[in-house]
Design a protein around this motif. Structure first.
Motif, PDB file in Angstrom:
ATOM      1  N   TYR A 130       0.759  -1.145  -0.056  1.00 53.05           N
ATOM      2  CA  TYR A 130       0.027   0.085   0.020  1.00 53.05           C
ATOM      3  C   TYR A 130       0.967   1.227   0.048  1.00 53.05           C
ATOM      4  O   TYR A 130       0.654   2.227  -0.612  1.00 53.05           O
ATOM      5  CB  TYR A 130      -0.943   0.000   1.133  1.00 53.05           C
ATOM      6  CG  TYR A 130      -1.911   1.171   1.239  1.00 53.05           C
ATOM      7  CD1 TYR A 130      -2.741   1.118   0.319  1.00 53.05           C
ATOM      8  CD2 TYR A 130      -1.450   2.243   2.009  1.00 53.05           C
ATOM      9  CE1 TYR A 130      -3.637   2.390   0.290  1.00 53.05           C
ATOM     10  CE2 TYR A 130      -2.470   3.388   2.216  1.00 53.05           C
ATOM     11  CZ  TYR A 130      -3.509   3.327   1.283  1.00 53.05           C
ATOM     12  OH  TYR A 130      -4.286   4.565   1.344  1.00 53.05           O
ATOM     13  N   GLU A 131       1.933   1.371   1.125  1.00 53.60           N
ATOM     14  CA  GLU A 131       2.760   2.419   0.929  1.00 53.60           C
ATOM     15  C   GLU A 131       3.970   2.042   1.169  1.00 53.60           C
ATOM     16  O   GLU A 131       4.509   1.003   2.046  1.00 53.60           O
ATOM     17  CB  GLU A 131       2.251   3.289   2.213  1.00 53.60           C
ATOM     18  CG  GLU A 131       2.654   4.789   1.751  1.00 53.60           C
ATOM     19  CD  GLU A 131       1.462   5.542   1.196  1.00 53.60           C
ATOM     20  OE1 GLU A 131       2.114   6.335   0.632  1.00 53.60           O
ATOM     21  OE2 GLU A 131       0.269   5.295   1.256  1.00 53.60           O
ATOM     22  N   GLY A 132       5.269   2.756   0.494  1.00 57.98           N
ATOM     23  CA  GLY A 132       6.499   2.394   0.883  1.00 57.98           C
ATOM     24  C   GLY A 132       7.364   2.053  -0.151  1.00 57.98           C
ATOM     25  O   GLY A 132       7.106   2.046  -1.255  1.00 57.98           O
ATOM     26  N   VAL A 133       8.290   1.050   0.065  1.00 59.73           N
ATOM     27  CA  VAL A 133       9.387   0.756  -0.723  1.00 59.73           C
ATOM     28  C   VAL A 133       9.383  -0.953  -0.865  1.00 59.73           C
ATOM     29  O   VAL A 133       9.335  -1.732   0.107  1.00 59.73           O
ATOM     30  CB  VAL A 133      10.896   1.082  -0.216  1.00 59.73           C
ATOM     31  CG1 VAL A 133      11.922   0.566  -1.221  1.00 59.73           C
ATOM     32  CG2 VAL A 133      10.777   2.611  -0.150  1.00 59.73           C
ATOM     33  N   VAL A 134       9.705  -1.520  -1.923  1.00 59.61           N
ATOM     34  CA  VAL A 134       9.725  -2.796  -2.311  1.00 59.61           C
ATOM     35  C   VAL A 134      11.213  -2.896  -2.846  1.00 59.61           C
ATOM     36  O   VAL A 134      11.260  -2.493  -3.939  1.00 59.61           O
ATOM     37  CB  VAL A 134       8.657  -3.578  -3.132  1.00 59.61           C
ATOM     38  CG1 VAL A 134       9.153  -5.024  -3.413  1.00 59.61           C
ATOM     39  CG2 VAL A 134       7.621  -3.588  -2.328  1.00 59.61           C
TER      40      VAL A 134
END
Length: 319
Positions: A130-134
């Motif tokens: 949903y939010e942030g870094v992969v």
């Protein structure tokens, strides 16, 4: 001994054995691939106990006794995570902390650097970002409200491939093409968000050790296109309104630049070298008014280019 004292003794003994059972759990040993094994062959071991009817508290350790992972499983056989799971390095430093619901990521996930400061965070909802870094093997993806907004390559598969940073838009995506180290901008390309086709600017395509840099205007090739092999320039073509009009290539024998002009998109007058990266050979063509009058085939033998006469020919041209 009175009856009341006897009952009290039974209660005391029951508590004692229950405490012993909970605090002296047997160890399960694992090899380096996390297959069960003997103590002598083990790289890790596990201690677990039942928290309640639905959860098991699990602690995994490196064989030297340093904690490797701690958390809760709702199913031991399938190792289904539940709640917060924390991983540690072999030095005992925290490396990752993630939250799970019924075995899928749900909630905040935090990845730490070696100094235990936060590297990046990711928020999941029912297993979806949903939010942030992969983080991938050589790239990072950035998400906002469930949508991919940026893709950044930070490591190239070889010493010659260019890196890209892609910023996603509603109708147009922008790619910033970088050098192999990622510290120098080579050019910028604008792409259709629906089909990823290049519209304007620079496009770079890679095939094995070949890299092609092409400039576009209004979805058509316009200006210079450069072809590199292992980072060295092989040739460059000039396009006008998507039609090639001129090509310069490097003569591998002399390292001089040769030139050929085109008519209606076909070779017309001049000299041209073409390289085959699979079989590592060069073909030399000399054109006169659209006709190949000389073809020379050079093969790489012991690091040297040798002319293969059987695959070469010279056309007799009448004056």
């Amino acid at each position: 001994m009175k009856k009341g004292n006897f009952k009290m003794l039974l209660i005391t003994l029951s508590c004692f054995f229950f405490t012993q059972s909970a605090s002296s759990q047997s160890k399960i040993y694992f090899d380096e691939e996390w297959n069960t094994t003997t103590k002598e062959e083990a790289h890790f071991y596990r201690i677990l106990y039942k928290k309640d009817d639905s959860l098991y508290h699990v602690k995994d350790f490196y064989i030297n006794g340093i904690l490797q992972m701690e958390g809760f499983f709702s199913d031991l056989d399938k190792e289904i995570f539940e709640g917060e799971i924390v991983w540690y390095t072999d030095e005992g430093k925290i490396s990752e902390k993630s939250n799970y619901k019924k075995g899928v990521l749900h909630g905040l996930s935090v990845v730490y650097l070696e100094n235990e400061k936060i590297d990046y965070t990711t928020k999941y909802i029912d297993g979806r970002v949903y939010e942030g870094v992969v983080l991938g093997g050589y790239y990072k993806q950035f998400f906002e409200k469930g949508e991919l907004v940026k893709y950044v390559e930070f490591e190239a598969p070889n010493d010659f491939r260019n890196l890209q940073t892609r910023v996603y838009g509603v109708e147009r995506d922008t790619i910033y093409w970088m050098n192999n180290q990622g510290d120098k901008l080579i050019g910028v390309g604008i792409y259709d968000s629906k089909n990823s086709n290049i519209i304007d600017g620079l496009n770079i395509s890679n095939s094995l050790l070949i890299s092609v840099h092409t400039n576009y205007k209004d979805s058509k090739r316009e200006g210079v296109q450069k072809v590199f092999y292992e980072g060295k320039l092989l040739s460059e073509q000039i396009f006008l309104d998507n039609i090639i009009v001129l090509e310069r290539s490097i003569n591998p024998l002399t390292l001089e630049t040769v030139e050929i002009n085109f008519k209606d998109g076909e070779p017309y007058n001049g000299q041209l070298f073409q390289f085959n990266q699979i079989y590592e050979y060069y073909n030399e063509f000399i054109y006169k008014e659209g006709i190949v009058i000389i073809k020379n085939h050079y093969e790489l033998v012991d690091g040297k280019l040798i002319l293969n006469l059987e695959k070469s020919y010279k056309k007799q041209v009448e004056d």
